[in-house]
Design an enzyme around this catalytic site. Sequence first.
Site, PDB file in Angstrom:
ATOM      1  CD  GLU A  63      56.091   3.728  74.674  1.00 14.24           C
ATOM      2  OE1 GLU A  63      55.984   3.060  73.635  1.00 14.24           O
ATOM      3  OE2 GLU A  63      56.942   3.475  75.549  1.00 14.24           O
ATOM      4  CG  HIS A 108      29.731 -13.783  76.296  1.00 13.18           C
ATOM      5  ND1 HIS A 108      28.509 -14.372  76.565  1.00 13.18           N
ATOM      6  CD2 HIS A 108      29.841 -13.725  74.945  1.00 13.18           C
ATOM      7  CE1 HIS A 108      27.925 -14.684  75.417  1.00 13.18           C
ATOM      8  NE2 HIS A 108      28.710 -14.302  74.423  1.00 13.18           N
ATOM      9  CE  LYS A 145      62.774   2.163  78.708  1.00 15.66           C
ATOM     10  NZ  LYS A 145      63.082   2.737  77.406  1.00 15.66           N
TER      11      LYS A 145
HETATM   12  O1  PA5 Z   1      57.994   2.786  70.902  1.00 18.04           O
HETATM   13  C1  PA5 Z   1      59.007   2.811  71.561  1.00 18.04           C
HETATM   14  O2  PA5 Z   1      59.897   3.653  71.383  1.00 18.04           O
HETATM   15  C2  PA5 Z   1      59.258   1.770  72.632  1.00 18.04           C
HETATM   16  O3  PA5 Z   1      58.152   1.021  72.921  1.00 18.04           O
HETATM   17  C3  PA5 Z   1      60.369   0.845  72.176  1.00 18.04           C
HETATM   18  O4  PA5 Z   1      59.980   0.190  71.000  1.00 18.04           O
HETATM   19  C4  PA5 Z   1      60.718  -0.191  73.265  1.00 18.04           C
HETATM   20  O5  PA5 Z   1      61.017   0.465  74.465  1.00 18.04           O
HETATM   21  C5  PA5 Z   1      61.907  -1.013  72.834  1.00 18.04           C
HETATM   22  O6  PA5 Z   1      63.007  -0.194  72.554  1.00 18.04           O
HETATM   23  P1  PA5 Z   1      64.202  -0.705  71.704  1.00 18.04           P
HETATM   24  O7  PA5 Z   1      63.722  -1.005  70.333  1.00 18.04           O
HETATM   25  O8  PA5 Z   1      65.196   0.435  71.727  1.00 18.04           O
HETATM   26  O9  PA5 Z   1      64.742  -1.932  72.367  1.00 18.04           O
END
Ligand code: PA5
Length: 423
Positions: A280, A301, A413
């Site tokens: 990410e 395996h 989203k």
């Molecule tokens: O690393 C990130 O920013 C995302 O993976 C968030 O942790 C995830 O989308 C959850 O977001 P939030 O903590 O606002 O609920």
Amino acid sequence: MYTQDIRPAFEEVIGKDGADKARFKDALDAAAKAIATLETHKKNGALPVLTIPEREDDLASIEEAVKRIAAFKTFVVIGMGGSSYGGKALTSLVHNPLAQSSALEIHFIDNIDPLTSDRLLLSLDLKTTIFALISKSGDTAETLAHALILIQEVKSRLGADAVRNHFIAITEPKDSALRRLAKTHNMTVLDHDPSIGGRFSVLSNVGLLPAKAAGLDIRAIRRGAANVVRHTFETPDPEPAKGAALQLALMERGRSLAVLMPYCDRLDMFNTWYRQLWAESLGKGGKGSTPMRSLGACDQHSQLQLYLDGPRDKFISLILLENTCKGATLPEITDPTLSYLSGRTLGDLMDAEQRATVETLTRNRCPLRIFGLKVLDEETIGALMMHFMLETMIMGELLGVNTFDQPAVEEGKKLAREYLARK
Ligand code: PA5
């Protein structure tokens, strides 16, 4: 705390499939500039993820919340991505004999698969269960959906007044759906540091609350991370810079898949945490490499054939424990096909297999780096997590991407919200 051996990734060891030393050296020089940039951000207070390991002032609020949690039998953490994986990775360590054992049963709810949620809900005794609702933004659909379902359950089974006692929230100090919900029900709220992104939040209350509840020494986790921050800013060519520079040199030779393969079940969730961090943070504008989660010895395996003899597009990082726990001893064996196991322990078998994997990967000219751990305790995992967070930040600078955002996932989203609103 850990060692990183990058030699088996170079041309001089594995021939033309390896990284070119000169290219690596250039990338390492660029990494030094990246570290200088990060240091400026750190000094300006723009990167609290790098100063939080030294802090102690925020630990009392975590310890206070855990005292409340400890009065219950079950603790359920609800969150997505960075609000869940760090805590999961840390609490996986509780099998460590060096950590205090915890009587508390801990569960994490992230996915919204209705069957998984139903199964857990049915198994919970709500009277003895406390929930932590973790969301930095306070608006994440999956987390809020679970929060609303659980609050409704607690209300209907234990009464409206019980909600306050059975829930804690961690969220940013700003208006959001979770803040409003917490206020309505008078829940204790711990602030999520607004300048620490979700996937970098493991050393904040997000990761340390579950870790402390599991009986881990959270000061030692921070100590391990602080050592790596110091090492990175005080040593020429520090380990995270070598890791990033090596991967850049290999990516330029077509190694676009980054396999992380610990030989240790307790690091399996750590691998999930790392996969999100790398993917990410760096997968932007056509750049990045794809992290692959693997586990030794199981994946010998399953995946190893592909690593050894499939497309030559992988770079493999092994994490090996030097002192594998020995475990059960096998009896004397008369069957000649199994006599090599006679009197050996499971730990001996694990040790032999991890050494054999190093050897076969090298013989098959697969670029490889090896992390060595003397022991897997809180300080070590804190150090490893900071190594990978710094490696990711340095790589972000080298690739010229913004490590800390994730603009592409916002589209999905928005669409999901639109589909639901139409009904
Ligand atoms: O690393 C990130 O920013 C995302 O993976 C968030 O942790 C995830 O989308 C959850 O977001 P939030 O903590 O606002 O609920």
